[in-house]
Scaffold this active site. Structure first.
Site, short mmCIF file in Angstrom:
data_model
loop_
_atom_site.label_atom_id
_atom_site.label_comp_id
_atom_site.label_asym_id
_atom_site.label_seq_id
_atom_site.Cartn_x
_atom_site.Cartn_y
_atom_site.Cartn_z
N SER A 192 0.91 -0.98 0.08
CA SER A 192 0.23 -0.12 -0.13
C SER A 192 0.71 1.25 0.29
O SER A 192 1.49 1.30 -0.92
CB SER A 192 -0.60 0.14 1.42
OG SER A 192 -2.07 0.65 1.32
N ASP A 352 -9.91 -3.64 -5.00
CA ASP A 352 -9.41 -2.98 -4.74
C ASP A 352 -9.46 -1.69 -6.20
O ASP A 352 -9.32 -1.70 -6.67
CB ASP A 352 -7.33 -3.02 -4.48
CG ASP A 352 -7.02 -2.23 -4.09
OD1 ASP A 352 -7.41 -1.05 -3.64
OD2 ASP A 352 -5.61 -2.57 -3.34
N HIS A 382 -8.16 -4.94 -0.57
CA HIS A 382 -7.08 -3.87 -0.34
C HIS A 382 -6.58 -4.21 1.45
O HIS A 382 -7.41 -4.88 2.14
CB HIS A 382 -7.05 -2.56 -0.11
CG HIS A 382 -5.71 -1.68 0.19
ND1 HIS A 382 -4.63 -1.90 -0.68
CD2 HIS A 382 -5.48 -1.39 1.52
CE1 HIS A 382 -4.32 -1.40 -0.09
NE2 HIS A 382 -3.99 -1.03 0.68
#
Ligand SMILES: *[C@@H]1O[C@H](CO)[C@@H](O)[C@H](O)[C@H]1NC(C)=O
Ligand SMILES: *[C@@H]1O[C@H](CO)[C@@H](O)[C@H](O)[C@H]1NC(C)=O
Length: 414
Positions: A192, A352, A382
């Protein structure tokens, strides 16, 4: 019959329970892996959000600080690695940047290494909250893992988190012998926001003279966020609110904190509609880097249409942030030349909002002649790969499976 009769109290509690369940229940669309675990996590997000909002209203603490404290309580209150007989764990400073080194006890040195930057939108989470994850990587891939405690936005906006990562990574590459690491077998990675940092540091180290430092062998990008110019890519439109693990609003807030913009709520409407960049930028090479034509045909075909109405551009905002959001160390997809970047492993999750950031970057790297191992995980969302608590029951099975594959890959490649 009085107001507080048994019957009324029964109805009262039924209403409360129904209300709480309704509040906590998040519908998860078909196809998501392990929907009940995801719902549990999303329910905890809601409770954290509510506590944060109440705390901010009462003037006790900002909602972000409350979120940070609760995340630490849930995920980082005990450092399991310190009692792990398979690991030698040491906290130290690399040129002033705090790091934690995870060394499998039976490893032969000099060994392969991974410098890891944790996720959390540049604003939260830490080496402690990632302790289970980074321990797992070290043991399973049998490598030395260095987890970097970079400073967080908004108190420390770009470029501070990025600079901390560069400093720590250069320190390792220049002093690798001291830590038992073979400098020619070092990967850098993150998930991320950490994936953003890993891509950015990879670009930054690519311009370092060969004689000065040995280059990373590999970049490991786990559902990275790589651009802040287009918040209406197909994955943003298709997956916003899907399961809710990471929404478009959350991602925009993270970027705004990383830029160092105050007044977050005032501005996010502009980001939502891509009114935060000018048509000049949209029609430039920077716009081309997020062109849907770079995405796989099936995604182009299903893409929802988004109309850019240029007359609504916020020119003042655009002028204030333009230099930052076009800077490739902030948004790695904005790099003009990616040919010197190290080979990449990119993992993207189907549901995501960031999926297309990863797909676009993979395509751009390939076009620049860089080797890319792309791993697109179906049914995933995610955050599915990081542990959501110390308890095994709250791990996603799909996450463990993919993490295992990543470890095998690192073992093979390093
Ligand atoms: C969080 O708390 C610290 C310490 O009280 C403070 O310095 C910081 O500004 C706070 N950050 C936010 C985003 O509220
Ligand atoms: C922040 O918001 C306030 C009121 O909402 C406004 O007066 C101020 O100009 C804003 N500041 C910036 C830097 O945008």
């Amino acid at each position: 019959m009085g107001l507080f009769s048994c019957r009324n109290i029964g109805i009262f509690w039924s209403c409360i329970i129904l209300g709480v369940s309704y509040f906590l229940y998040t519908p998860v669309p078909d196809g998501f892996a392990e929907p009940w675990k995801l719902r549990t996590v999303l329910a905890s997000f809601k409770v954290v959000g509510l506590l944060g909002a109440i705390s901010e209203k009462l003037g006790y603490d900002s909602s972000l600080n409350v979120t940070r404290k609760l995340a630490k309580l849930a995920l980082g209150s005990e450092i399991f690695s310190k009692n792990d007989p398979e690991l030698e764990v040491k906290d130290t400073l690399f040129d002033g940047v705090p790091v934690r080194i995870y060394k499998p006890v039976n490893i032969k040195t000099p060994a392969a290494g991974l410098v890891f930057y944790h996720g959390g939108g540049w604003v939260m989470l830490s080496v402690d909250t990632y302790d289970i994850f980074t321990s797992f990587l070290a043991k399973k891939a049998n490598i030395i893992v260095i987890s970097v405690e970079y400073r967080l936005a908004p108190e420390h906006p770009f470029p501070i988190p990025f600079d901390d990562c560069v400093t720590a990574t250069l320190h390792l590459l220049q002093n690798s012998e001291k830590y038992g690491v073979d400098p020619t077998r070092v990967a850098i990675g993150g998930d991320s926001a950490g994936g953003n940092l890993a891509a950015a540091v990879s670009q930054r180290l690519a311009i370092e003279p060969e004689s000065f430092v040995s280059k990373p062998k590999l970049q490991l990008l786990i559902y990275p966020c790589l651009q802040a110019t287009d918040f209406n890519l197909p994955s943003y439109l298709q997956n916003n609110g899907m399961g809710g693990a990471l929404t478009k609003r959350m991602m925009i807030r993270f970027w705004m904190n990383y830029i160092g913009l105050k007044n977050v709520s005032v501005d996010d409407y502009y980001f939502f509609n891509n009114f935060h960049t000018t048509s000049f930028v949209k029609q430039s090479e920077y716009g081309a880097y997020t062109n849907v034509k770079l995405l796989p045909a099936n995604i182009q075909n299903q893409a929802l249409k988004f109309e850019n109405r240029d007359e609504d551009t916020n020119y003042e905002l655009a002028a204030k942030i333009e230099d930052t959001i076009l800077n490739p160390y902030f948004a790695p997809l904005m790099a003009q030349d990616l040919s010197k970047a190290p080979p990449a492993y990119i993992m993207n999750a189907e549901f995501d909002v960031l999926r297309d950031d990863g797909l676009l970057y993979g395509e751009r790297l390939r076009q620049a002649g860089v080797r890319v191992h792309e791993h697109n995980v179906r049914h995933a969302f995610h955050g599915f790969i990081t542990p959501i608590g110390p308890s095994e029951t709250l791990r996603y099975k799909l996450g463990l499976k993919v993490l295992d594959e990543i470890c095998q890959y690192l073992k093979r490649k390093l």
